[in-house]
Every structure is written in structure tokens, then in C-alpha cells.
Write an enzyme that holds these catalytic residues in place. Sequence first.
Site, mmCIF file in Angstrom:
data_model
loop_
_atom_site.group_PDB
_atom_site.id
_atom_site.type_symbol
_atom_site.label_atom_id
_atom_site.label_comp_id
_atom_site.label_asym_id
_atom_site.label_seq_id
_atom_site.Cartn_x
_atom_site.Cartn_y
_atom_site.Cartn_z
ATOM 1 N N MET A 128 -51.144 -18.938 12.540
ATOM 2 C CA MET A 128 -50.908 -18.169 10.989
ATOM 3 C C MET A 128 -50.563 -19.028 10.254
ATOM 4 O O MET A 128 -49.836 -18.476 9.612
ATOM 5 C CB MET A 128 -51.516 -16.455 11.113
ATOM 6 N N LYS A 129 -50.627 -20.686 11.081
ATOM 7 C CA LYS A 129 -49.854 -20.943 10.170
ATOM 8 C C LYS A 129 -50.628 -21.968 9.496
ATOM 9 O O LYS A 129 -51.930 -22.136 9.861
ATOM 10 C CB LYS A 129 -48.908 -22.164 10.911
ATOM 11 N N HIS A 161 -47.133 -15.069 10.323
ATOM 12 C CA HIS A 161 -45.832 -16.140 10.314
ATOM 13 C C HIS A 161 -46.778 -17.335 10.330
ATOM 14 O O HIS A 161 -47.362 -17.117 11.852
ATOM 15 C CB HIS A 161 -44.894 -15.812 11.776
ATOM 16 N N ASN A 210 -40.788 -20.157 5.369
ATOM 17 C CA ASN A 210 -40.215 -20.685 6.334
ATOM 18 C C ASN A 210 -39.768 -22.020 6.251
ATOM 19 O O ASN A 210 -39.967 -23.267 5.344
ATOM 20 C CB ASN A 210 -41.275 -21.184 7.891
ATOM 21 N N GLU A 211 -37.921 -22.178 6.098
ATOM 22 C CA GLU A 211 -36.707 -23.273 6.310
ATOM 23 C C GLU A 211 -37.140 -23.605 4.966
ATOM 24 O O GLU A 211 -37.681 -25.253 5.423
ATOM 25 C CB GLU A 211 -37.827 -24.100 7.952
ATOM 26 N N ASN A 264 -37.121 -16.752 5.748
ATOM 27 C CA ASN A 264 -37.277 -17.233 7.205
ATOM 28 C C ASN A 264 -36.720 -18.221 7.836
ATOM 29 O O ASN A 264 -37.081 -19.426 6.835
ATOM 30 C CB ASN A 264 -38.622 -17.127 8.085
ATOM 31 N N HIS A 274 -32.954 -19.213 17.517
ATOM 32 C CA HIS A 274 -32.659 -20.401 18.828
ATOM 33 C C HIS A 274 -31.410 -20.067 18.689
ATOM 34 O O HIS A 274 -30.131 -20.448 18.394
ATOM 35 C CB HIS A 274 -33.574 -20.865 18.192
ATOM 36 N N GLU A 314 -37.268 -15.310 16.092
ATOM 37 C CA GLU A 314 -37.701 -16.356 16.793
ATOM 38 C C GLU A 314 -36.522 -16.036 17.788
ATOM 39 O O GLU A 314 -36.350 -16.859 18.669
ATOM 40 C CB GLU A 314 -37.831 -17.388 16.143
ATOM 41 N N ASP A 370 -35.032 -17.019 20.705
ATOM 42 C CA ASP A 370 -34.786 -17.320 22.811
ATOM 43 C C ASP A 370 -33.032 -17.365 23.155
ATOM 44 O O ASP A 370 -32.376 -17.973 22.003
ATOM 45 C CB ASP A 370 -35.734 -17.905 23.062
ATOM 46 N N TRP A 390 -39.780 -15.153 21.284
ATOM 47 C CA TRP A 390 -40.787 -15.747 21.017
ATOM 48 C C TRP A 390 -41.444 -16.585 21.714
ATOM 49 O O TRP A 390 -40.670 -18.120 22.600
ATOM 50 C CB TRP A 390 -40.186 -17.175 19.977
HETATM 51 C C1 XIL Z 1 -42.793 -23.331 16.846
HETATM 52 C C2 XIL Z 1 -44.006 -22.666 18.099
HETATM 53 O O1 XIL Z 1 -43.503 -22.020 19.228
HETATM 54 C C3 XIL Z 1 -44.853 -24.002 18.598
HETATM 55 O O2 XIL Z 1 -45.489 -23.345 19.442
HETATM 56 C C4 XIL Z 1 -45.915 -25.019 17.649
HETATM 57 O O3 XIL Z 1 -46.322 -25.689 17.843
HETATM 58 C C5 XIL Z 1 -44.563 -25.356 16.583
HETATM 59 O O4 XIL Z 1 -44.106 -24.437 16.030
HETATM 60 N N1 XIL Z 1 -39.038 -22.181 14.407
HETATM 61 C C6 XIL Z 1 -40.068 -21.702 13.718
HETATM 62 C C7 XIL Z 1 -41.624 -21.730 14.681
HETATM 63 O O5 XIL Z 1 -40.410 -21.337 12.114
HETATM 64 O O6 XIL Z 1 -43.205 -21.539 13.919
HETATM 65 C C8 XIL Z 1 -42.120 -22.609 15.486
HETATM 66 O O7 XIL Z 1 -42.641 -22.275 16.588
HETATM 67 C C9 XIL Z 1 -40.867 -22.708 16.297
HETATM 68 C C10 XIL Z 1 -39.080 -22.768 15.566
#
Ligand code: XIL
Length: 353
Positions: A77-78, A111, A159-160, A202, A238, A267, A269, A314
Site C-alpha cells: 500500500m505504498k 501504510h 511516514n518519516e 508515523n 524497531h 512496526e 521488532d 513488523w
Molecule cells: C519496509 C518493508 O519491510 C520492506 O519489505 C520494504 O521493502 C521496505 O519497507 N519503516 C517503515 C516501513 O515505515 O514501511 C519499512 O518497511 C520499514 C521501515
Amino acid sequence: MLTRILIFALVSLLACKPDPVEPPTPVDEKVYTPTIALKDKATFPVGAAVQANRLNLPSLSNLVKKEFNSLTAEYEMKQNIFMPAANTYNWAPADAIVDFAVANGMRVHGHALIWHSAVPDWVTNFAGTDAEFETMIRDYITTVVTRYKDKVASWDVVNEAIADNGGTLRNTIFRERMGDDYIAKCFQWARDADPDVLLFYNDYNAEFDQTKRTAIINLINDFKSRGVPIDGFGFQMHISHDAPSMATLTTAVNQVKNTGVKIHFSELDVRANPNKDLTSLTLARAQSQEARYKAIAELHKSLPANQQFGITVWGIYDDESWLINFWGNIDWPLLFTGEGLYKISHRGFVEGL
Ligand code: XIL
């Protein structure tokens, strides 16, 4: 004679002796048998990022259905996937995820509408004027949000957008073409397309970078004072098994909580191998990770109920985590092994929920 009979009897007895019992297979204490699913324990939604094509694998999709009640597309969904060329939409991968979620009664978190790392080439090379660029982005947001109205509960709109040093706006094509207020415009267009959808900003590193976090809090407060719609903030989360400290994370989350918006750990992990010193997951490291998952769940639970948007993990299987490519080393950041076994990180998560 008697001796010979006795020897014969002894030899026969030994010969009939059943094979020695196989030594027990060593128990792998890094995996375990769960007693309850995450979604059944949690008082807020627990989600996962999934890849559309992986949902075709029954063992994986059964695990997803059993454990989670919220879904996010890992990349489908990007904009680079949604819109590979001008006026060309590619809905199928996103639809597969959304349809799976709806069929299984799960929430969908969208997202991400605008992300500098997922810009299709044709947008980077857009030949029109700035005004035409802005119209194109407005149409894009309107089209996507409208299409998934009633199915997607919430969107990461931007995002970011904050840079890493000094909390200034990141220089992106969107900022260059639409001006510094582009974020507010995107939020407003998303709201215009769907009055009920929840809108999130985000970002990463707000977990420990006070400058970046202050910039995010300022953005939220500025939006509120100007009447620009914003409903939540996503801490990407993360993190590592040993950093940042829970004290640092608690301070960070509480600061953003004070703005009043919903909080998503969007996200999650947990790196078990941030210093690249392991070639396989050790029990000690798995236990450290287990404690982390528990503490993160507890932190989310400590928020006021109306601000608990939920926790999204994630990825599903360790060996498919994006972190392996991103950091260039082996790691085991998630809840399930590459074979789909439950790791004790899942046990920690359950305990914290
Ligand atoms: C990452 C995905 O996990 C990958 O599969 C894709 O190729 C690149 O993006 N921050 C975010 C996520 O907001 O969209 C990212 O996801 C990881 C870092």
C-alpha cells in the site's frame, strides 16, 4: 554344564533386550507451546505486517488468523506499488490483504500514503509544474483513501517526514514541490476523502531521539491548534533486546501521550543480534528478547484506554524480516521461527498483554 546353561541364558537375555531407549531429543527452550493467542489475551488490537503473496501459504495465513486482529501491508500500500506509472493503479496485492482481513474480521491499518522511500520514478521525475504536482498528489490520496473507505480503519498519512539531525523537516520531493506545509495538506485531503478514517503520523527514532520527538510533538500540537486533522502517532518501535532502556521508552511514549492523540506501536521488532556477535540465536538472547516483548506490551497497556491504538509486529517469520537485509546480518527479531514455531518472545508478549 550349569555354567554353560547360565551363560547361554544370559547371552539370550541380552540378545532379546530391547534397543536402548533413544536419548531424548534436546528440548529447544527457545520455542514453546502457546496456551493463548495474542488477540485473545490483548485488550487492544494486536496486528502484523504481512505480504500479500505469503498469505497464500496456509501455515502462515492460519497463524495470522489465529494470533492477530489487525493487519498492515508490509509494502503493497505504498505509492511505488500502488501507482507504478502515471494514471495506472495496481490494486490487486493490496486488495488481497484487505480482503483477507475483512473476511477474517480484522482491522486494516493502511501504510503509508506518503513516504520518501517509496516514491515511484514517474513521481520523482514528474515534469509538470509544482501546482500540477500538488494536484496529482491530492488526487492520489483521494483515490486511495476513497477506494478503501469502510475497509481501512486508519492510515499512516505521512511516514518519516522529520530528519534525523536537529528535528527539521526532511528534504523530500514532496517538501520541494509542495512547500513546508505539505504534511498538513496531505492530512486534510485524507480527511476530506473519508471523514471517519483515523489519520496517523508515523516515524522512527522518536523512541530515543528527544530532538526528533519534540519536532513530532510540535507538529501534532500545531495541527491541533490549526484544526488540521490528526488522530494518532505511530512509534515504529524497531528496537533491540537491550536498547533503548525501558525508562527511555516510557518517557518517550508518555511525552507523546500528553498531546492526547492515539498511540500505535506500528512496526515492532526486537533485534536479538544488534552487535552482530551471534550466528545462531542463543537461549540467553531469546530470553532477553522475551522480556523485551513483555515490557513493550506492558508499556502500551499503561496508556489511557482511548489512546491505545494497538501494537503491530513488523512481520511473521524471523527469516523473512526486513531487518536482515537492512542491517546486513542474521537476526531473529519476531515471534515465530522460520519453520513457524512459536518462540518464547511470543510467551513474553502474551504475558505483557
Ligand atoms: C519496509 C518493508 O519491510 C520492506 O519489505 C520494504 O521493502 C521496505 O519497507 N519503516 C517503515 C516501513 O515505515 O514501511 C519499512 O518497511 C520499514 C521501515
